[in-house]
Design a protein around this motif. Structure first.
Motif, PDB file in Angstrom:
ATOM      1  N   VAL A 196       0.921  -1.197  -0.192  1.00 57.61           N
ATOM      2  CA  VAL A 196      -0.002  -0.076  -0.002  1.00 57.61           C
ATOM      3  C   VAL A 196       0.935   1.128  -0.238  1.00 57.61           C
ATOM      4  N   LEU A 197       1.085   1.948  -1.145  1.00 56.04           N
ATOM      5  CA  LEU A 197       2.092   3.070  -1.387  1.00 56.04           C
ATOM      6  C   LEU A 197       1.542   4.295  -0.915  1.00 56.04           C
ATOM      7  N   GLU A 198       2.274   5.004  -0.057  1.00 57.96           N
ATOM      8  CA  GLU A 198       1.754   6.277   0.236  1.00 57.96           C
ATOM      9  C   GLU A 198       1.421   7.247  -0.857  1.00 57.96           C
ATOM     10  N   GLU A 199       2.085   7.146  -1.922  1.00 58.94           N
ATOM     11  CA  GLU A 199       1.661   8.050  -3.075  1.00 58.94           C
ATOM     12  C   GLU A 199       0.785   7.620  -4.015  1.00 58.94           C
ATOM     13  N   SER A 200       0.294   6.467  -3.740  1.00 57.43           N
ATOM     14  CA  SER A 200      -0.779   5.495  -4.640  1.00 57.43           C
ATOM     15  C   SER A 200      -2.002   6.340  -4.841  1.00 57.43           C
ATOM     16  N   LYS A 203      -4.294   4.056  -2.604  1.00 56.26           N
ATOM     17  CA  LYS A 203      -3.989   3.824  -1.095  1.00 56.26           C
ATOM     18  C   LYS A 203      -5.149   3.579  -0.099  1.00 56.26           C
ATOM     19  N   GLU A 204      -6.304   4.610  -0.212  1.00 54.52           N
ATOM     20  CA  GLU A 204      -7.448   4.414   0.685  1.00 54.52           C
ATOM     21  C   GLU A 204      -7.963   3.216   0.204  1.00 54.52           C
ATOM     22  N   GLY A 207      -6.060  -0.039   0.893  1.00 53.08           N
ATOM     23  CA  GLY A 207      -5.751  -0.264   2.170  1.00 53.08           C
ATOM     24  C   GLY A 207      -7.008  -1.090   2.891  1.00 53.08           C
TER      25      GLY A 207
END
Length: 276
Positions: A196-200, A203-204, A207
């Motif tokens: 789950v990449l922070e900048e993806s 993400k939300e 996740g």
């Protein structure tokens, strides 16, 4: 209890037999008097905890499949039932899932079982019979968000079995699928998760969906139910093409997909996973 076919001596090969559903099936069949061989890529890690022999096999490696099958034939003289259980889980946004992980999933979940089947068929033809049971997934009946590749591998195995069983019936060999829903196993720990990449941009949603999927597995049914289902299939003289095993709502979701308009079914899945 003897298998119904006249030639059979109750020798069962289960791929991926060291843990989870495969191990549960193997232990149950041992209790029922079958001669069971499991396989693992690293049998030395698990042999002490298994009540049946574990042979080395990587379903992605044709040579290792041939060696394991030949070893069973050498010891027992036949392979009467094959349970294609070895598989890998994979989650993630398809856009962000590495190509090599997608290929690995197809190699294990689709091409692997095909390789195993092609290796055992000449032996089963000599016996004039046998049973091949492919473990698929209820996820293979629908495209699930963030499990799309996994769904695709299992759907492909379902369809391959439909064709394969018609080709081999002339030899007295039966083949079927059994699609489990969520069972309480270690598959979540062992599957590939796209991070789950922070900048993806996913993400939300990814996740939260990943957390929900892991919870479903943790609260899944007892794998022994799958073992009992496999035992019933082995005993049955004329097997169906498809079997489903799992919670009522998971099996019911397959019926809903058949009868609901596509977009209504898609909306149902979006609501289930709390996606926009």
């Amino acid at each position: 209890m003897p298998i119904a076919n006249h030639y059979m001596s109750n020798v069962v090969l289960i791929t991926g037999g060291s843990s989870g559903i495969g191990k549960a099936i193997a232990e149950y069949l041992v209790e029922k008097g079958f001669k069971v061989y499991g396989t693992s890529r690293s049998p030395e890690k698990y042999s002490s905890s298994c009540s049946f022999p574990l042979l080395a096999m990587d379903v992605g490696d044709k040579q290792s499949i041939t060696e394991a099958v030949n070893e069973i034939i050498k010891r027992e003289g036949s392979i009467d039932v094959v349970v294609n259980n070895a598989g890998v889980g994979i989650t993630g946004p398809i856009e962000e899932t590495p190509d090599e992980e997608i290929e690995k999933a197809f190699n294990t979940n689709l091409y692997g079982p095909i390789k195993v089947i092609k290796t055992v068929l000449p032996h089963m033809r000599k016996q004039r019979g046998g049973k091949i049971i492919n473990i698929t997934s209820i996820a293979g009946y629908m495209g699930l968000p963030y499990r799309g590749i996994y769904s695709a591998t299992k759907a492909a195995l379902e369809i391959t079995t439909e064709a394969f069983r018609m080709e081999i019936r002339q030899f007295g060999i039966q083949m079927t699928n059994i699609a489990p829903g969520d069972f309480a196993t270690n598959i979540a720990a062992g599957r590939y998760h796209s991070p789950v990449l922070e900048e993806s941009p996913y993400k939300e949603e990814y996740g939260s969906t990943l957390a929900m999927m892991n919870e479903h597995v943790d609260k899944g049914e007892n794998p022994r139910h799958m073992a009992e289902a496999v035992y019933r299939i082995i005993k049955n003289k004329n097997v169906r093409i498809h079997y489903k095993e799992g919670a009522f709502l998971q099996k019911f979701s397959i019926l809903l997909k058949r009868i609901l308009p596509d977009k209504m079914y898609e909306r149902m899945l979006l609501n289930h996973y709390k996606l926009k």
